[in-house]
Enzyme design. Structure first.
Site, PDB file in Angstrom:
ATOM      1  N   THR A   1      -2.163 -15.556   4.258  1.00 17.04           N
ATOM      2  CA  THR A   1      -1.338 -16.038   5.488  1.00 17.04           C
ATOM      3  C   THR A   1      -1.633 -17.310   5.906  1.00 17.04           C
ATOM      4  O   THR A   1      -0.483 -18.032   6.228  1.00 17.04           O
ATOM      5  CB  THR A   1      -1.608 -15.126   6.662  1.00 17.04           C
ATOM      6  OG1 THR A   1      -1.209 -13.826   6.441  1.00 17.04           O
ATOM      7  CG2 THR A   1      -0.745 -15.261   7.984  1.00 17.04           C
TER       8      THR A   1
ATOM      9  N   SER B   1      -3.820 -11.433  -0.040  1.00 18.51           N
ATOM     10  CA  SER B   1      -5.199 -11.048  -0.106  1.00 18.51           C
ATOM     11  C   SER B   1      -5.373  -9.214  -0.309  1.00 18.51           C
ATOM     12  O   SER B   1      -6.339  -9.005  -0.586  1.00 18.51           O
ATOM     13  CB  SER B   1      -6.283 -11.543   0.934  1.00 18.51           C
ATOM     14  OG  SER B   1      -5.919 -10.886   2.032  1.00 18.51           O
TER      15      SER B   1
ATOM     16  N   THR C   1      -6.571 -12.776   5.433  1.00 20.18           N
ATOM     17  CA  THR C   1      -7.268 -12.067   6.404  1.00 20.18           C
ATOM     18  C   THR C   1      -7.553 -10.443   5.843  1.00 20.18           C
ATOM     19  O   THR C   1      -8.710  -9.752   6.210  1.00 20.18           O
ATOM     20  CB  THR C   1      -6.706 -11.998   7.705  1.00 20.18           C
ATOM     21  OG1 THR C   1      -5.512 -11.502   7.752  1.00 20.18           O
ATOM     22  CG2 THR C   1      -6.544 -13.218   8.134  1.00 20.18           C
ATOM     23  N   ASP C   2      -6.658  -9.745   5.411  1.00 18.57           N
ATOM     24  CA  ASP C   2      -6.714  -8.564   4.719  1.00 18.57           C
ATOM     25  C   ASP C   2      -8.039  -8.122   4.187  1.00 18.57           C
ATOM     26  O   ASP C   2      -8.924  -6.840   4.581  1.00 18.57           O
ATOM     27  CB  ASP C   2      -5.672  -8.005   3.922  1.00 18.57           C
ATOM     28  CG  ASP C   2      -4.252  -7.828   4.934  1.00 18.57           C
ATOM     29  OD1 ASP C   2      -4.346  -8.004   6.205  1.00 18.57           O
ATOM     30  OD2 ASP C   2      -3.249  -7.731   4.437  1.00 18.57           O
TER      31      ASP C   2
END
Length: 335
Positions: free
Chosen positions: A16, A63, A96-97
């Protein structure tokens, strides 16, 4: 640019922080991994005043689609840059995932002779309220700080400094989505001021790193909940899974039906580790690990996703470990 400034290498993988949207007012609808790292750096001119920056686009992915080959590539680039005499720190931009999983992987495999700092963003680079620029600036500050040495892989987000082993994503969309639920952050960044409240917990910066696998074992996660069946466990065993992490209820409690299926799996040489689905806390270690009665090794305070990363690396390095639950427990306690 002053030669006295620290030299920081930024390794970009997408996410992101490198996302973009046609609508600056939207922070939820965007495409991840579209903006090159050079553009991310150009958007933060203050970086030139705090470090000599070099960039490398290692990958450009969302990710959620993370694969082991990216971990291998990222580990190789970290090893390459961290052994140079003239590099003072490494910053890794990431989605971030799965950031907490990559952080755990690097924590377990990289010697960290210099600071290695991961950062990310919850909002795309084109958002009116983009958090990526400040996160990147703070991450570079920490990577160039002598205070960050010897603390293992770090994660810097929302002005907080976290230990890679501890940090987890705890919210779907908030800017402060990341937390270290067991011990809290290690410290914080406020402009040029960096403060560490504490060191990583004793024994949580590995003395001996685990090797990056040449061949990755099959390790999956199953959950315990009201009236689970055993279909998933039996199917995974039939498919040749080598390890299972259980996202168990409460303090590692497993439904009797699932426990029976897992005991059968352990009897066939599958490594089984109990974690908790609660998000925080330490799963009790049984007095004796006895898989035949559902007393499986504890993941300690690792969530299921971090426990899977550790189990992957342990089984890759030592496949017979799957049939030695007592030694498996000792290794989880040591990491």
């Amino acid at each position: 640019m002053s030669a006295s400034l620290p030299r920081i290498v930024i390794l970009a993988t997408g996410g992101t922080i490198a996302g973009s949207s046609g609508n600056p007012a939207s922070s939820a609808r965007y495409q991840a991994a579209t903006v090159p790292v050079s553009q991310l750096v150009d958007a933060v001119p203050a970086l030139a005043g705090i470090a000599r920056i070099e960039t490398e686009q290692v990958a450009q992915i969302d990710s959620k689609d993370l694969r082991f080959d990216l971990w291998e590539r990222l580990a190789a680039r970290v090893a390459h840059w961290s052994t140079g005499d003239d590099v003072d720190g490494i910053v890794i931009t990431h989605g971030t995932d799965t950031l907490e999983e990559t952080a755990m992987f690097l924590h377990l495999t990289q010697p960290c002779p210099i600071p290695i700092v991961m950062t990310a963003a919850m909002r795309p680079s084109t958002s009116l309220s983009a958090d990526g620029p400040l996160n990147l600036l703070d991450a570079v500050r920490v990577a160039g700080s002598t205070q960050a040495r010897g603390k293992g892989v770090l994660v810097v987000l929302n002005q907080q400094i976290h230990a890679a082993r501890d940090v987890a994503k705890m919210h779907t969309s908030a800017v402060d989505a990341f937390a270290s639920p067991v011990g809290g952050p290690l410290g914080f960044v406020q402009d040029a001021y960096i403060r560490f409240h504490r060191a990583p917990a004793e024994g949580r910066v590995p003395v001996q790193r685990l090797p990056v696998p040449a061949n990755w074992p099959e390790v999956e996660i199953v959950s315990s909940y009201a009236q689970p069946g055993r279909i998933a466990v039996d199917a995974l065993v039939a498919a040749g899974v080598q390890g299972l992490v259980v996202a168990a209820a409460g303090n590692g409690s497993i439904h009797e039906t699932l426990a029976a299926a897992l005991a059968d799996a352990a009897g066939q040489g599958v490594a089984v580790v109990r974690s908790s689905r609660t998000g925080a806390g330490h799963v009790a270690i049984p007095e004796k690990v006895r898989p035949e009665v559902g007393m499986f090794a504890s993941a300690m305070d690792l969530n299921p996703y971090k426990a899977r990363v550790l189990l992957l690396l342990l089984l890759a390095a030592d496949p017979p470990l799957a049939r030695d639950p007592q030694r498996l427990q000792a290794l989880f306690a040591a990491h």
